[in-house]
Every structure is written in structure tokens, then in C-alpha cells.
Design a protein around this motif. Sequence first.
Motif, PDB file in Angstrom:
ATOM      1  N   THR A 133       0.674  -1.232   0.245  1.00  0.00           N
ATOM      2  CA  THR A 133       0.092   0.135   0.155  1.00  0.00           C
ATOM      3  C   THR A 133       0.582   1.636  -0.127  1.00  0.00           C
ATOM      4  O   THR A 133       0.826   2.074  -0.797  1.00  0.00           O
ATOM      5  N   ASP A 181       0.572  -4.548  -9.765  1.00  0.00           N
ATOM      6  CA  ASP A 181       0.225  -4.907  -8.652  1.00  0.00           C
ATOM      7  C   ASP A 181       0.603  -6.121  -8.858  1.00  0.00           C
ATOM      8  O   ASP A 181       0.095  -7.566  -8.594  1.00  0.00           O
ATOM      9  N   SER A 190       4.283  -7.128  -1.906  1.00  0.00           N
ATOM     10  CA  SER A 190       4.849  -7.276  -0.081  1.00  0.00           C
ATOM     11  C   SER A 190       5.147  -9.029   0.256  1.00  0.00           C
ATOM     12  O   SER A 190       5.159  -9.220   0.129  1.00  0.00           O
ATOM     13  N   LYS A 196       2.535 -11.075   2.247  1.00  0.00           N
ATOM     14  CA  LYS A 196       1.943 -12.105   2.111  1.00  0.00           C
ATOM     15  C   LYS A 196       3.202 -13.706   0.872  1.00  0.00           C
ATOM     16  O   LYS A 196       2.607 -14.419   0.529  1.00  0.00           O
TER      17      LYS A 196
HETATM   18  C1  LIG Z   1      -3.617  -7.310  -4.728  1.00  0.00           C
HETATM   19  C2  LIG Z   1      -3.480  -6.909  -3.736  1.00  0.00           C
HETATM   20  N1  LIG Z   1      -2.841  -5.485  -3.645  1.00  0.00           N
HETATM   21  C3  LIG Z   1      -2.228  -5.150  -3.164  1.00  0.00           C
HETATM   22  C4  LIG Z   1      -2.575  -5.539  -1.704  1.00  0.00           C
HETATM   23  C5  LIG Z   1      -1.895  -4.492  -0.366  1.00  0.00           C
HETATM   24  O1  LIG Z   1      -1.168  -5.164   0.513  1.00  0.00           O
HETATM   25  P1  LIG Z   1      -0.310  -4.636   1.585  1.00  0.00           P
HETATM   26  O2  LIG Z   1      -2.013  -4.436   2.275  1.00  0.00           O
HETATM   27  O3  LIG Z   1       0.088  -5.472   2.467  1.00  0.00           O
HETATM   28  O4  LIG Z   1      -0.258  -3.204   2.115  1.00  0.00           O
HETATM   29  C6  LIG Z   1      -3.538  -6.857  -1.488  1.00  0.00           C
HETATM   30  C7  LIG Z   1      -3.604  -6.718   0.091  1.00  0.00           C
HETATM   31  O5  LIG Z   1      -4.375  -7.836  -0.169  1.00  0.00           O
HETATM   32  C8  LIG Z   1      -3.271  -7.194  -2.739  1.00  0.00           C
HETATM   33  O6  LIG Z   1      -3.870  -8.368  -2.982  1.00  0.00           O
END
Ligand SMILES: Cc1ncc(COP(=O)(O)O)c(C=O)c1O
Length: 401
Positions: free
Chosen positions: A93, A197, A220, A223
Motif C-alpha cells: 500500500t 500490482d 508485499s 503474503k
Molecule cells: C492485490 C493486492 N494488492 C495490494 C494489496 C495491499 O497489500 P498490503 O496490505 O500488504 O499493503 C493486497 C493485499 O491484500 C492485495 O491483495
Amino acid sequence: MPLISPWRADFPGILALEAEGQTYLDSAATAQKPQAMLDALLGYYAGGAANVHRAQHLPGERATRAFEASREKAARWLNAPDTQQLIFTRSATEAFNLLAYGLEQHFQAGDEIVISALEHHANLLPWQQLALRRQLKLVVLPLASDGLIDLTQAAQLIGPRTRLLAVSQLSNVLGCWQPLEPLLALAQAQGALTVVDGTQGVVHGRHDVQALGCDFYVCSSHKLYGPDGVGLLYGRSHALQQLAHWQFGGEMLLHTDYACATFRAAPLGFEAGTPPIAAVIALGASLDYLNSLDAHAVNIHELALHAELLNGLQQRQGVRLLGAPNVALASFVVEGVHHADLAHLLTEQGIAVRAGHHCAMPLLQGFGLSGAIRVSLGLYNDGADVQRFFTALDQALELLQ
Ligand SMILES: Cc1ncc(COP(=O)(O)O)c(C=O)c1O
């Protein structure tokens, strides 16, 4: 023969949850961590914490070396050509926000930013808010019925005013790989910047940012079986040079007096303040662990587990799948049943799945839904986890239908 994950025992969290009667099927939200990562985290603190890039003393030098070794491992994981092209943020994010603020000065009123209808809020809101600040147009690429971004419509919507395209590699709701190659080509033909992304995609298989050819790739740690508090932002050199600095503070500068300052280039110029040192070091241990696995065997296991999940869902009456998932997860609703009621009964039976809009509210609205149930898999899940889910689902539906 039930599917058995040979890696399950490497994840104390999944075993602890199992002992507590919990079946964890929410890895797309966050993954459990390998013992190797826990050892690295404890090892860093127990061995003597120190700040990075600042101190000349031994603990500081040791922490800096371990921190930068993780940058190398992360760069290698993504096949980035140079460690200097990999910025550590505090989440995916934050990486999107960095991009939206860092690129803001290149946009003029009337310019277009193109996203897709399936984006996570993290890859929607920073662009939406940038568009509002600068009077830009946010163009949303529609989906075809299989949940893939519609390429015919994309070819019409990506045009000479397009300055940036930001799309997901793998949807966190629909679980299908998106046609990135033609989409990026459409944007690049207009001279637009491209952002991928990879937050969900990076977890399944190996991805090569150079082969992908995007300007920026975001993902990230948490995950990817690493600790939370760390995001990764890869950028092509020429794209990184277009970023304005956005957070200001310690260690991101070259020189300052009271009146003005000059700043470092990427990556350190975009890592203001004390970074998440322990988490970055521990991410390196997670990547070492993942590298030690037979990638082909992981892939086969994940696909077999996913097939079992899909088969089971398709066999049950009234179940409506969202899109046509081909990896990692499946989101669904059941006719005549509210997702929150179903989620409640699954939770009561120790099934940890996600219910709601999955941080993709406009996508769910597009399906005419306020929410759905999502089952998502990690490499540590067994066929028995999926079976426990179906037993609980059947019991819940018997009550609700
Ligand atoms: C496709 C996708 N993009 C971005 C994010 C954001 O990741 P983070 O919460 O680690 O910042 C997520 C988290 O669920 C995601 O699934």
C-alpha cells in the motif's frame, strides 16, 4: 490419496492453529511464516539490534550488511537487474502511495490514468485521489465474463491521453492471471508508464520483472511468507529517476541546512527514517527458505489443491464462483444465503476463510454483491484442510438453505 504438503511442518503457525482446531484458508490475506523466518527475526534481536546505514560500530555494520543482503535476495527473487532498483517500503500500500505522490508532478489536467475494474483498493485509491487532486481522468478497464481484463475494450480505452497504466497481475478476488503482456504493450505504445500490482502474483511461481517489462512492480513481504511491515517496489532505472522524493527525514538526504536540502537517489532516497530492519532481514530468510524448495513440486501441489477446491465448489448446488479462478484461491456466494451468515457458521466450525468485499468494493458491486466468501491456499495447506472446509460448508448450508 489425500494431498499432503511436505512443507507443512516448516510452518509452526499452521501447526499451532491446527492444534487449536483452526483450519487456515486465508493465505491471500496474509501467509503463515516458516521457522527459518522466525529464527532470523529472533536472531537479529537476540544477537544485538542496531540501526542501519548510520553507525560505523560492529553491530551497526552487521545489521547493515544483513539488511542489504536481503535487498540482494529480493532483487534476485524478482530478477531485477540491480539491487539499487529495489526500494523497501512499509507495505505494498505504501509503495502505491509513494508512486502516486512521487509521480504527481508529471501529470496535467485532462491526463488519463488507467486501472482495471478488479483492482484492490491499494491500487485504486492512490490513483483516484491523485486524479482528484490534479483534475485527471481515471479510466477503468472493464472485465470479460471470465474475470480477465477485456483486451478489446482496453485497446479502445488506452489512448494518447494515457499517462499511466496500473493493473494487477493476479486478482485477490478472482484468482486468475491477467493478460499483462498485451496490456503493457498497449500502454507502452502510448508512451505511458506501467505499474504492476504483483502482491498476489509474486506468491505463486517465479516472476521476472525484466521479462515482464513494466516500469514498476509492487509486492508485499507478508503474503510471500515473510514478516509484515515490508513492501517491495521495483523500478526501471529511468522510471525511478522520474520519482520525486515524498517522505523526508533521516538518511534519505545528501546534505541539508536550515533553508534547503539535496536528496539521495533510489533506493535510500525513498527509505526515510529507520526502516523495518528486523522484518527486512527476516524476509531474506523467507526467500532463502523458498529458494530451498523444489519450485516445480510447489507448483504441482498448489495446482492440485486448487483443482480440489474448485471441483468441490462446482459440485455443490447453488454455489456461484466469481470469475474463473486458475490459481491460489476461489471466491463464491451461495444462492439464497447471505455471505455473512455463512461466514459466521464457518467461523464457528474453526474454518478461517475471508468474507466481505476483499478490499475491492467496486468489483463486488459490479457483480451485484455486497460481499463473498474467499478460500485461499498456501503451500502448507493439505487436502485435509480443503476437506474440513467442505464438511463445514455442507453443515452450514444444511442449516441455511
Ligand atoms: C492485490 C493486492 N494488492 C495490494 C494489496 C495491499 O497489500 P498490503 O496490505 O500488504 O499493503 C493486497 C493485499 O491484500 C492485495 O491483495
